[in-house]
Design a protein around this motif. Structure first.
Motif, mmCIF file in Angstrom:
data_model
loop_
_atom_site.group_PDB
_atom_site.id
_atom_site.type_symbol
_atom_site.label_atom_id
_atom_site.label_comp_id
_atom_site.label_asym_id
_atom_site.label_seq_id
_atom_site.Cartn_x
_atom_site.Cartn_y
_atom_site.Cartn_z
ATOM 1 N N TYR A 50 0.845 -1.103 -0.033
ATOM 2 C CA TYR A 50 0.086 -0.152 0.018
ATOM 3 C C TYR A 50 0.707 1.481 -0.031
ATOM 4 C CZ TYR A 50 -4.472 -2.261 0.665
ATOM 5 O OH TYR A 50 -5.665 -3.204 0.618
ATOM 6 N N GLU A 91 -1.319 -1.035 -3.848
ATOM 7 C CA GLU A 91 -2.373 -1.950 -3.577
ATOM 8 C C GLU A 91 -3.679 -1.082 -3.401
ATOM 9 O OE1 GLU A 91 -2.289 -5.716 -1.150
ATOM 10 O OE2 GLU A 91 -0.272 -4.804 -0.947
ATOM 11 N N PRO A 93 -5.633 1.127 -5.062
ATOM 12 C CA PRO A 93 -6.714 1.293 -5.612
ATOM 13 C C PRO A 93 -7.836 0.135 -5.730
ATOM 14 C CG PRO A 93 -4.925 1.994 -6.961
ATOM 15 C CD PRO A 93 -4.505 1.474 -5.767
ATOM 16 N N GLY A 94 -7.375 -1.085 -5.014
ATOM 17 C CA GLY A 94 -8.337 -2.192 -4.882
ATOM 18 C C GLY A 94 -7.864 -3.323 -5.823
ATOM 19 N N VAL A 95 -8.739 -4.377 -5.608
ATOM 20 C CA VAL A 95 -8.265 -5.826 -6.111
ATOM 21 C C VAL A 95 -8.107 -6.006 -7.487
ATOM 22 C CG1 VAL A 95 -8.780 -8.264 -6.164
ATOM 23 C CG2 VAL A 95 -9.212 -7.018 -4.157
ATOM 24 N N ASP A 96 -9.159 -5.242 -8.455
ATOM 25 C CA ASP A 96 -9.249 -5.295 -9.864
ATOM 26 C C ASP A 96 -8.076 -4.781 -10.109
ATOM 27 O OD1 ASP A 96 -11.449 -6.672 -9.785
ATOM 28 O OD2 ASP A 96 -12.621 -4.885 -10.082
ATOM 29 N N HIS A 97 -7.635 -3.574 -9.859
ATOM 30 C CA HIS A 97 -6.457 -2.920 -10.330
ATOM 31 C C HIS A 97 -4.891 -3.402 -9.818
ATOM 32 C CE1 HIS A 97 -3.575 0.457 -10.574
ATOM 33 N NE2 HIS A 97 -2.764 0.145 -9.159
ATOM 34 N N SER A 119 -2.849 -6.933 1.320
ATOM 35 C CA SER A 119 -4.414 -7.439 1.588
ATOM 36 C C SER A 119 -4.589 -8.915 1.312
ATOM 37 C CB SER A 119 -5.127 -6.470 0.457
ATOM 38 O OG SER A 119 -6.472 -7.018 0.203
ATOM 39 N N ASP A 122 -6.056 -9.344 -2.059
ATOM 40 C CA ASP A 122 -5.065 -9.314 -2.790
ATOM 41 C C ASP A 122 -4.322 -10.535 -3.173
ATOM 42 O OD1 ASP A 122 -5.938 -6.805 -3.689
ATOM 43 O OD2 ASP A 122 -4.176 -5.725 -2.707
ATOM 44 N N TYR A 191 -13.758 -7.002 5.655
ATOM 45 C CA TYR A 191 -13.314 -7.522 4.297
ATOM 46 C C TYR A 191 -12.943 -8.988 5.007
ATOM 47 C CZ TYR A 191 -8.147 -6.597 5.088
ATOM 48 O OH TYR A 191 -6.800 -6.601 5.902
ATOM 49 N N ARG A 221 -16.457 -0.441 7.500
ATOM 50 C CA ARG A 221 -15.850 -0.509 6.244
ATOM 51 C C ARG A 221 -14.256 -0.509 6.436
ATOM 52 N NH1 ARG A 221 -14.145 4.089 4.174
ATOM 53 N NH2 ARG A 221 -15.103 6.042 4.908
#
Length: 446
Positions: A50, A91, A93-97, A119, A122, A191, A221
Protein backbone atom coordinates in the motif's frame (compact mmCIF):
# COMPACT_ATOMS: atom_id res chain seq x y z
CA UNK A 1 -12.32 -20.15 -43.20
CA UNK A 2 -10.91 -16.67 -43.60
CA UNK A 3 -7.15 -16.55 -43.24
CA UNK A 4 -6.75 -20.34 -43.47
CA UNK A 5 -3.95 -21.22 -45.94
CA UNK A 6 -4.63 -24.66 -47.49
CA UNK A 7 -2.20 -27.00 -49.30
CA UNK A 8 -2.83 -30.06 -51.40
CA UNK A 9 -2.17 -33.32 -49.50
CA UNK A 10 1.45 -34.40 -49.84
CA UNK A 11 2.51 -31.22 -51.63
CA UNK A 12 6.12 -30.05 -51.31
CA UNK A 13 4.92 -26.61 -50.34
CA UNK A 14 2.85 -28.04 -47.47
CA UNK A 15 5.72 -30.22 -46.22
CA UNK A 16 8.15 -27.32 -46.41
CA UNK A 17 5.78 -25.02 -44.56
CA UNK A 18 5.20 -27.57 -41.80
CA UNK A 19 8.93 -28.23 -41.56
CA UNK A 20 9.67 -24.55 -41.26
CA UNK A 21 6.94 -24.21 -38.63
CA UNK A 22 8.43 -27.08 -36.63
CA UNK A 23 11.94 -25.65 -36.73
CA UNK A 24 10.63 -22.24 -35.74
CA UNK A 25 8.65 -23.68 -32.83
CA UNK A 26 11.69 -25.54 -31.55
CA UNK A 27 13.79 -22.43 -31.88
CA UNK A 28 11.25 -20.37 -29.96
CA UNK A 29 10.98 -23.03 -27.29
CA UNK A 30 14.75 -23.16 -27.03
CA UNK A 31 14.94 -19.41 -26.57
CA UNK A 32 12.26 -19.58 -23.91
CA UNK A 33 14.08 -22.25 -21.91
CA UNK A 34 17.41 -20.51 -22.40
CA UNK A 35 15.94 -17.17 -21.30
CA UNK A 36 14.56 -18.71 -18.13
CA UNK A 37 17.80 -20.49 -17.24
CA UNK A 38 20.30 -17.84 -18.35
CA UNK A 39 21.77 -15.61 -15.67
CA UNK A 40 19.97 -12.27 -15.96
CA UNK A 41 21.70 -8.91 -16.06
CA UNK A 42 19.55 -7.84 -13.10
CA UNK A 43 17.06 -9.55 -10.82
CA UNK A 44 13.76 -7.69 -11.01
CA UNK A 45 11.43 -8.07 -8.04
CA UNK A 46 7.82 -6.93 -8.29
CA UNK A 47 6.54 -5.79 -4.90
CA UNK A 48 2.90 -5.05 -4.08
CA UNK A 49 2.26 -2.86 -1.05
CA UNK A 50 0.00 0.00 0.00
CA UNK A 51 1.52 3.27 -1.20
CA UNK A 52 -1.68 5.34 -0.91
CA UNK A 53 -4.69 5.58 1.38
CA UNK A 54 -4.90 4.95 5.14
CA UNK A 55 -3.14 1.58 4.83
CA UNK A 56 -0.03 3.31 3.48
CA UNK A 57 1.09 3.89 7.10
CA UNK A 58 1.64 0.15 7.00
CA UNK A 59 2.68 -0.30 3.38
CA UNK A 60 5.25 2.47 3.02
CA UNK A 61 7.43 1.09 5.84
CA UNK A 62 7.41 -2.22 4.00
CA UNK A 63 8.64 -0.48 0.86
CA UNK A 64 11.32 1.33 2.84
CA UNK A 65 12.58 -1.93 4.35
CA UNK A 66 12.83 -3.48 0.88
CA UNK A 67 14.76 -0.51 -0.48
CA UNK A 68 17.20 -0.60 2.42
CA UNK A 69 17.77 -4.34 2.31
CA UNK A 70 18.15 -4.44 -1.48
CA UNK A 71 20.74 -1.67 -1.23
CA UNK A 72 22.63 -3.76 1.31
CA UNK A 73 22.44 -6.88 -0.87
CA UNK A 74 23.65 -4.95 -3.91
CA UNK A 75 26.50 -3.40 -1.93
CA UNK A 76 27.65 -6.95 -1.20
CA UNK A 77 27.53 -7.94 -4.88
CA UNK A 78 23.91 -8.98 -5.30
CA UNK A 79 22.63 -12.55 -5.45
CA UNK A 80 25.18 -14.79 -7.18
CA UNK A 81 26.63 -11.63 -8.67
CA UNK A 82 23.27 -10.29 -9.94
CA UNK A 83 22.09 -6.92 -8.63
CA UNK A 84 18.49 -6.71 -7.41
CA UNK A 85 15.99 -4.06 -8.53
CA UNK A 86 12.57 -3.62 -6.91
CA UNK A 87 9.55 -2.50 -8.91
CA UNK A 88 6.76 -1.33 -6.58
CA UNK A 89 3.04 -1.33 -7.32
CA UNK A 90 0.27 0.21 -5.21
CA UNK A 91 -2.45 -1.96 -3.68
CA UNK A 92 -4.43 1.14 -2.74
CA UNK A 93 -6.80 1.28 -5.75
CA UNK A 94 -8.29 -2.16 -5.02
CA UNK A 95 -8.27 -5.81 -6.09
CA UNK A 96 -9.13 -5.33 -9.77
CA UNK A 97 -6.33 -2.81 -10.15
CA UNK A 98 -3.95 -5.10 -8.31
CA UNK A 99 -4.73 -8.08 -10.57
CA UNK A 100 -3.95 -5.93 -13.60
CA UNK A 101 -0.71 -4.79 -11.99
CA UNK A 102 0.29 -8.38 -11.20
CA UNK A 103 -0.18 -9.37 -14.84
CA UNK A 104 1.73 -6.29 -15.98
CA UNK A 105 4.66 -7.12 -13.73
CA UNK A 106 4.92 -10.57 -15.26
CA UNK A 107 4.00 -9.92 -18.88
CA UNK A 108 5.42 -6.42 -19.45
CA UNK A 109 8.08 -5.88 -16.79
CA UNK A 110 9.15 -9.55 -16.93
CA UNK A 111 9.98 -9.59 -13.22
CA UNK A 112 11.81 -12.66 -11.93
CA UNK A 113 9.83 -12.94 -8.70
CA UNK A 114 6.91 -11.18 -7.00
CA UNK A 115 6.29 -10.21 -3.36
CA UNK A 116 2.54 -10.01 -2.86
CA UNK A 117 0.71 -8.63 -0.90
CA UNK A 118 -0.60 -6.90 2.22
CA UNK A 119 -4.32 -7.32 1.56
CA UNK A 120 -5.75 -10.80 2.11
CA UNK A 121 -8.13 -10.18 -0.78
CA UNK A 122 -5.16 -9.42 -3.04
CA UNK A 123 -3.38 -12.60 -1.97
CA UNK A 124 -6.49 -14.67 -2.64
CA UNK A 125 -6.60 -13.14 -6.11
CA UNK A 126 -2.92 -13.53 -6.99
CA UNK A 127 -2.12 -17.09 -5.89
CA UNK A 128 -4.00 -18.69 -8.80
CA UNK A 129 -2.28 -16.17 -11.09
CA UNK A 130 1.12 -17.29 -9.83
CA UNK A 131 0.45 -20.80 -11.11
CA UNK A 132 -1.26 -19.57 -14.28
CA UNK A 133 1.66 -17.31 -15.21
CA UNK A 134 4.29 -19.61 -13.65
CA UNK A 135 6.02 -16.84 -11.75
CA UNK A 136 7.44 -17.51 -8.24
CA UNK A 137 5.47 -15.46 -5.73
CA UNK A 138 6.17 -14.86 -2.04
CA UNK A 139 3.12 -13.89 0.02
CA UNK A 140 4.93 -11.43 2.25
CA UNK A 141 2.27 -10.05 4.59
CA UNK A 142 -1.37 -11.10 4.01
CA UNK A 143 -3.01 -13.02 6.83
CA UNK A 144 -5.93 -15.08 5.55
CA UNK A 145 -5.47 -18.73 6.42
CA UNK A 146 -7.68 -19.91 3.57
CA UNK A 147 -5.06 -19.69 0.83
CA UNK A 148 -3.17 -22.91 1.52
CA UNK A 149 -6.06 -24.63 3.30
CA UNK A 150 -8.38 -24.36 0.31
CA UNK A 151 -5.86 -25.18 -2.46
CA UNK A 152 -2.25 -26.05 -3.25
CA UNK A 153 0.01 -23.95 -5.43
CA UNK A 154 3.29 -24.72 -7.15
CA UNK A 155 4.55 -21.16 -7.54
CA UNK A 156 3.28 -19.40 -4.39
CA UNK A 157 4.46 -19.73 -0.77
CA UNK A 158 4.00 -17.59 2.34
CA UNK A 159 7.08 -16.34 4.18
CA UNK A 160 5.26 -15.59 7.45
CA UNK A 161 2.46 -16.97 9.59
CA UNK A 162 -1.24 -16.68 8.91
CA UNK A 163 -4.32 -15.54 10.81
CA UNK A 164 -4.72 -18.69 12.88
CA UNK A 165 -1.51 -18.50 14.96
CA UNK A 166 -1.72 -14.69 15.05
CA UNK A 167 -5.21 -14.77 16.57
CA UNK A 168 -4.87 -17.93 18.66
CA UNK A 169 -1.76 -16.60 20.40
CA UNK A 170 -3.65 -13.46 21.45
CA UNK A 171 -6.57 -15.52 22.76
CA UNK A 172 -4.30 -17.81 24.77
CA UNK A 173 -2.62 -14.75 26.27
CA UNK A 174 -5.99 -13.27 27.30
CA UNK A 175 -7.11 -16.55 28.81
CA UNK A 176 -4.07 -16.46 31.11
CA UNK A 177 -4.06 -12.71 31.79
CA UNK A 178 -7.83 -12.28 32.27
CA UNK A 179 -9.29 -15.78 32.71
CA UNK A 180 -12.60 -14.63 34.23
CA UNK A 181 -13.85 -12.49 31.33
CA UNK A 182 -17.48 -13.23 30.48
CA UNK A 183 -18.33 -10.95 27.57
CA UNK A 184 -16.63 -9.71 24.44
CA UNK A 185 -17.24 -7.32 21.55
CA UNK A 186 -15.39 -7.18 18.24
CA UNK A 187 -14.62 -4.24 15.94
CA UNK A 188 -13.01 -5.58 12.75
CA UNK A 189 -12.58 -4.26 9.23
CA UNK A 190 -15.22 -5.56 6.83
CA UNK A 191 -13.20 -7.69 4.42
CA UNK A 192 -11.57 -11.13 4.31
CA UNK A 193 -9.08 -10.54 7.13
CA UNK A 194 -11.56 -8.97 9.54
CA UNK A 195 -14.20 -11.64 9.02
CA UNK A 196 -11.77 -14.58 9.03
CA UNK A 197 -9.87 -13.45 12.12
CA UNK A 198 -13.10 -13.08 14.11
CA UNK A 199 -14.24 -16.57 13.01
CA UNK A 200 -10.91 -17.96 14.22
CA UNK A 201 -11.14 -16.19 17.60
CA UNK A 202 -14.80 -17.15 18.12
CA UNK A 203 -14.24 -20.81 17.23
CA UNK A 204 -11.19 -21.13 19.49
CA UNK A 205 -12.87 -19.20 22.31
CA UNK A 206 -15.94 -21.44 22.19
CA UNK A 207 -13.62 -24.43 22.50
CA UNK A 208 -11.31 -23.16 25.23
CA UNK A 209 -13.77 -21.01 27.19
CA UNK A 210 -17.35 -21.87 26.25
CA UNK A 211 -20.14 -19.60 27.40
CA UNK A 212 -18.55 -16.20 26.75
CA UNK A 213 -21.27 -13.79 25.67
CA UNK A 214 -20.73 -11.87 22.44
CA UNK A 215 -22.02 -8.42 23.30
CA UNK A 216 -21.62 -6.94 19.80
CA UNK A 217 -20.07 -7.55 16.40
CA UNK A 218 -19.05 -4.45 14.44
CA UNK A 219 -17.56 -4.58 10.94
CA UNK A 220 -16.94 -1.02 9.75
CA UNK A 221 -15.84 -0.62 6.16
CA UNK A 222 -12.17 -0.89 5.31
CA UNK A 223 -10.67 2.61 5.40
CA UNK A 224 -13.23 3.98 7.87
CA UNK A 225 -12.26 7.12 9.77
CA UNK A 226 -15.29 7.68 12.04
CA UNK A 227 -15.94 5.16 14.82
CA UNK A 228 -18.30 7.29 16.91
CA UNK A 229 -21.20 4.83 16.50
CA UNK A 230 -19.11 1.86 17.56
CA UNK A 231 -17.56 3.69 20.54
CA UNK A 232 -20.98 4.90 21.75
CA UNK A 233 -22.40 1.39 21.64
CA UNK A 234 -19.37 -0.11 23.38
CA UNK A 235 -19.58 2.47 26.17
CA UNK A 236 -23.15 1.41 26.78
CA UNK A 237 -22.52 -2.34 26.49
CA UNK A 238 -19.37 -2.39 28.67
CA UNK A 239 -18.03 -5.77 27.49
CA UNK A 240 -15.19 -7.25 29.56
CA UNK A 241 -13.00 -7.55 26.45
CA UNK A 242 -12.94 -5.60 23.19
CA UNK A 243 -11.13 -7.32 20.32
CA UNK A 244 -9.96 -5.59 17.17
CA UNK A 245 -7.72 -7.15 14.54
CA UNK A 246 -7.85 -3.93 12.52
CA UNK A 247 -4.63 -2.31 11.34
CA UNK A 248 -3.18 0.76 9.65
CA UNK A 249 -4.98 4.08 9.63
CA UNK A 250 -8.26 2.44 10.63
CA UNK A 251 -6.76 1.16 13.89
CA UNK A 252 -5.04 4.49 14.62
CA UNK A 253 -8.36 6.31 14.31
CA UNK A 254 -10.19 3.77 16.47
CA UNK A 255 -7.54 4.04 19.20
CA UNK A 256 -7.66 7.85 19.28
CA UNK A 257 -11.46 8.03 19.32
CA UNK A 258 -11.71 5.33 22.00
CA UNK A 259 -9.18 7.17 24.17
CA UNK A 260 -10.98 10.50 23.76
CA UNK A 261 -14.12 8.97 25.22
CA UNK A 262 -12.30 6.92 27.88
CA UNK A 263 -13.39 3.57 26.50
CA UNK A 264 -10.08 2.03 27.52
CA UNK A 265 -11.12 2.54 31.17
CA UNK A 266 -14.22 0.38 30.69
CA UNK A 267 -12.88 -2.74 28.95
CA UNK A 268 -9.70 -4.71 28.35
CA UNK A 269 -8.58 -4.16 24.76
CA UNK A 270 -6.93 -6.89 22.69
CA UNK A 271 -5.18 -5.71 19.52
CA UNK A 272 -3.16 -8.49 17.83
CA UNK A 273 -1.85 -6.08 15.15
CA UNK A 274 -1.29 -2.94 17.20
CA UNK A 275 2.53 -3.11 17.39
CA UNK A 276 2.56 -1.21 14.10
CA UNK A 277 0.55 1.65 15.65
CA UNK A 278 2.49 2.23 18.88
CA UNK A 279 4.75 5.04 17.65
CA UNK A 280 2.04 6.73 15.59
CA UNK A 281 -0.56 6.94 18.37
CA UNK A 282 1.99 7.55 21.15
CA UNK A 283 0.80 7.58 24.71
CA UNK A 284 -2.78 8.04 23.57
CA UNK A 285 -2.75 4.26 23.86
CA UNK A 286 -2.76 3.59 27.61
CA UNK A 287 -1.01 0.94 29.63
CA UNK A 288 -2.70 -2.42 30.04
CA UNK A 289 -3.66 -3.04 26.39
CA UNK A 290 -2.83 -6.50 25.02
CA UNK A 291 -0.85 -6.06 21.80
CA UNK A 292 0.55 -8.48 19.24
CA UNK A 293 3.47 -8.11 16.87
CA UNK A 294 1.73 -10.16 14.16
CA UNK A 295 4.58 -12.59 14.27
CA UNK A 296 7.73 -12.74 16.36
CA UNK A 297 8.37 -9.02 15.84
CA UNK A 298 9.39 -6.05 17.90
CA UNK A 299 12.57 -4.02 18.10
CA UNK A 300 12.54 -4.71 21.87
CA UNK A 301 12.17 -8.48 21.46
CA UNK A 302 13.12 -10.22 24.73
CA UNK A 303 15.07 -13.12 23.20
CA UNK A 304 16.05 -12.71 19.53
CA UNK A 305 18.03 -15.56 18.03
CA UNK A 306 20.63 -13.13 16.67
CA UNK A 307 20.56 -9.94 18.78
CA UNK A 308 23.19 -8.29 16.57
CA UNK A 309 21.09 -8.82 13.43
CA UNK A 310 18.00 -7.27 15.03
CA UNK A 311 19.99 -4.37 16.48
CA UNK A 312 21.74 -3.65 13.17
CA UNK A 313 18.47 -3.67 11.21
CA UNK A 314 16.79 -1.43 13.79
CA UNK A 315 19.69 1.02 13.86
CA UNK A 316 20.02 1.18 10.06
CA UNK A 317 16.29 1.66 9.59
CA UNK A 318 16.14 4.36 12.27
CA UNK A 319 19.12 6.18 10.77
CA UNK A 320 17.74 6.09 7.24
CA UNK A 321 14.05 6.79 7.85
CA UNK A 322 13.98 8.54 11.27
CA UNK A 323 11.34 6.20 12.66
CA UNK A 324 11.18 2.86 14.42
CA UNK A 325 10.73 -0.31 12.35
CA UNK A 326 7.30 -1.93 12.72
CA UNK A 327 6.16 -5.42 11.87
CA UNK A 328 5.59 -4.81 8.13
CA UNK A 329 9.32 -4.07 7.94
CA UNK A 330 10.01 -7.43 9.59
CA UNK A 331 7.69 -9.23 7.19
CA UNK A 332 9.39 -7.55 4.25
CA UNK A 333 12.78 -8.57 5.65
CA UNK A 334 11.55 -12.15 5.84
CA UNK A 335 10.54 -12.07 2.18
CA UNK A 336 13.93 -10.64 1.19
CA UNK A 337 15.81 -13.21 3.28
CA UNK A 338 13.64 -16.01 1.85
CA UNK A 339 14.24 -14.83 -1.71
CA UNK A 340 17.99 -14.78 -1.16
CA UNK A 341 17.99 -18.20 0.53
CA UNK A 342 15.73 -19.67 -2.16
CA UNK A 343 17.97 -18.49 -5.00
CA UNK A 344 21.07 -19.74 -3.21
CA UNK A 345 19.44 -23.14 -2.63
CA UNK A 346 18.29 -23.45 -6.25
CA UNK A 347 21.65 -22.33 -7.65
CA UNK A 348 23.50 -24.81 -5.46
CA UNK A 349 21.17 -27.63 -6.53
CA UNK A 350 21.92 -26.77 -10.16
CA UNK A 351 25.68 -26.84 -9.64
CA UNK A 352 26.04 -23.09 -9.95
CA UNK A 353 23.63 -22.65 -12.86
CA UNK A 354 20.85 -20.09 -12.80
CA UNK A 355 17.48 -21.70 -11.95
CA UNK A 356 14.38 -21.74 -14.09
CA UNK A 357 11.17 -20.38 -12.63
CA UNK A 358 10.03 -23.92 -11.79
CA UNK A 359 13.35 -24.75 -10.13
CA UNK A 360 13.24 -21.58 -8.05
CA UNK A 361 9.65 -22.25 -7.01
CA UNK A 362 10.58 -25.79 -5.95
CA UNK A 363 13.46 -24.45 -3.84
CA UNK A 364 11.05 -22.59 -1.56
CA UNK A 365 9.33 -25.81 -0.49
CA UNK A 366 10.78 -26.84 2.88
CA UNK A 367 13.09 -23.79 2.91
CA UNK A 368 14.47 -22.58 6.25
CA UNK A 369 15.71 -18.99 6.45
CA UNK A 370 16.39 -16.37 9.13
CA UNK A 371 14.01 -13.72 10.33
CA UNK A 372 15.16 -10.70 12.31
CA UNK A 373 14.33 -12.52 15.54
CA UNK A 374 14.37 -16.25 14.77
CA UNK A 375 14.00 -18.81 11.99
CA UNK A 376 11.15 -19.39 9.54
CA UNK A 377 10.38 -22.68 7.80
CA UNK A 378 8.09 -23.03 4.79
CA UNK A 379 6.07 -26.24 5.05
CA UNK A 380 5.30 -28.61 2.22
CA UNK A 381 1.91 -26.93 1.73
CA UNK A 382 3.58 -23.53 1.18
CA UNK A 383 2.69 -22.07 4.59
CA UNK A 384 5.40 -20.41 6.65
CA UNK A 385 5.85 -21.29 10.33
CA UNK A 386 6.40 -18.14 12.38
CA UNK A 387 6.46 -17.69 16.15
CA UNK A 388 4.12 -15.11 17.69
CA UNK A 389 4.95 -12.36 20.21
CA UNK A 390 2.22 -10.97 22.48
CA UNK A 391 2.62 -8.47 25.31
CA UNK A 392 0.90 -5.77 27.37
CA UNK A 393 1.52 -2.05 26.96
CA UNK A 394 3.38 -0.07 29.60
CA UNK A 395 4.60 3.54 29.63
CA UNK A 396 8.24 4.40 30.33
CA UNK A 397 10.35 7.54 30.25
CA UNK A 398 12.58 6.13 27.50
CA UNK A 399 10.10 6.29 24.61
CA UNK A 400 7.28 8.71 23.73
CA UNK A 401 5.03 5.74 23.02
CA UNK A 402 4.04 2.56 24.87
CA UNK A 403 6.34 -0.44 24.93
CA UNK A 404 5.55 -4.06 25.73
CA UNK A 405 5.96 -5.93 28.97
CA UNK A 406 4.88 -9.40 30.17
CA UNK A 407 5.82 -10.68 26.71
CA UNK A 408 5.17 -14.25 25.61
CA UNK A 409 6.61 -15.86 22.49
CA UNK A 410 4.42 -18.71 21.25
CA UNK A 411 6.09 -21.39 19.14
CA UNK A 412 4.66 -21.66 15.65
CA UNK A 413 4.34 -25.46 15.69
CA UNK A 414 2.08 -25.30 18.75
CA UNK A 415 -0.44 -22.81 17.38
CA UNK A 416 -0.49 -23.37 13.61
CA UNK A 417 -3.08 -25.57 11.92
CA UNK A 418 -1.45 -28.86 10.79
CA UNK A 419 -0.94 -29.56 7.10
CA UNK A 420 -4.08 -30.85 5.41
CA UNK A 421 -6.51 -29.54 8.04
CA UNK A 422 -8.88 -26.57 8.06
CA UNK A 423 -8.32 -24.02 10.80
CA UNK A 424 -11.90 -23.86 12.03
CA UNK A 425 -12.05 -27.67 12.28
CA UNK A 426 -8.68 -27.93 14.03
CA UNK A 427 -9.52 -25.20 16.55
CA UNK A 428 -12.50 -27.25 17.73
CA UNK A 429 -10.10 -30.00 18.84
CA UNK A 430 -7.91 -27.82 21.10
CA UNK A 431 -7.37 -29.00 24.67
CA UNK A 432 -8.96 -26.85 27.40
CA UNK A 433 -5.68 -26.89 29.33
CA UNK A 434 -3.80 -25.25 26.44
CA UNK A 435 -3.70 -21.74 28.04
CA UNK A 436 -2.03 -23.17 31.14
CA UNK A 437 0.83 -24.50 29.04
CA UNK A 438 1.85 -21.14 27.57
CA UNK A 439 5.38 -19.92 28.37
CA UNK A 440 5.95 -17.63 31.33
CA UNK A 441 5.66 -13.90 30.50
CA UNK A 442 8.92 -11.93 30.24
CA UNK A 443 8.94 -8.37 31.68
CA UNK A 444 10.18 -5.34 29.78
CA UNK A 445 13.85 -4.78 30.58
CA UNK A 446 14.46 -1.41 28.97
Amino acid sequence: MAGDVRFAPGSLTRRAALGALGVGSLALAGRSVQAQAAKPSELKVGIATYLSGPASVFGVPGRQAAEMLFDEINAEGGIAGVKVRPIFVDEGPGVDHFVGEYRRLVQSENVNIIFSAISSADCLACTPLADELKRPTLLWDCGTQRIFEDARYQYAVRTQGNATPEVLAALLYVLRAKPDFRSIAVVNQDYAWGRDSWAIWKTAMDTLKPGVRVAAEFFPRFGATDFSTEVTRLLALRPDVILTTSWGGDLDAFIRQSAERRLFERSTFVMPLAESSLERVGKTLPAGVIVGGRGDHWFGHPSPKDPALLARFTENYRKRFSTWPIYPTHHMAQAVFAMKAGYEKAIKAKGGGWPTDAELAAAFQGLEFPSLTGTIKIREDGQGLEDQLIGTTVHTDKYPFPVLTDMVVFKAADITTPVGQKSLDWLKTLSPDMPGKMPAPVPYRG
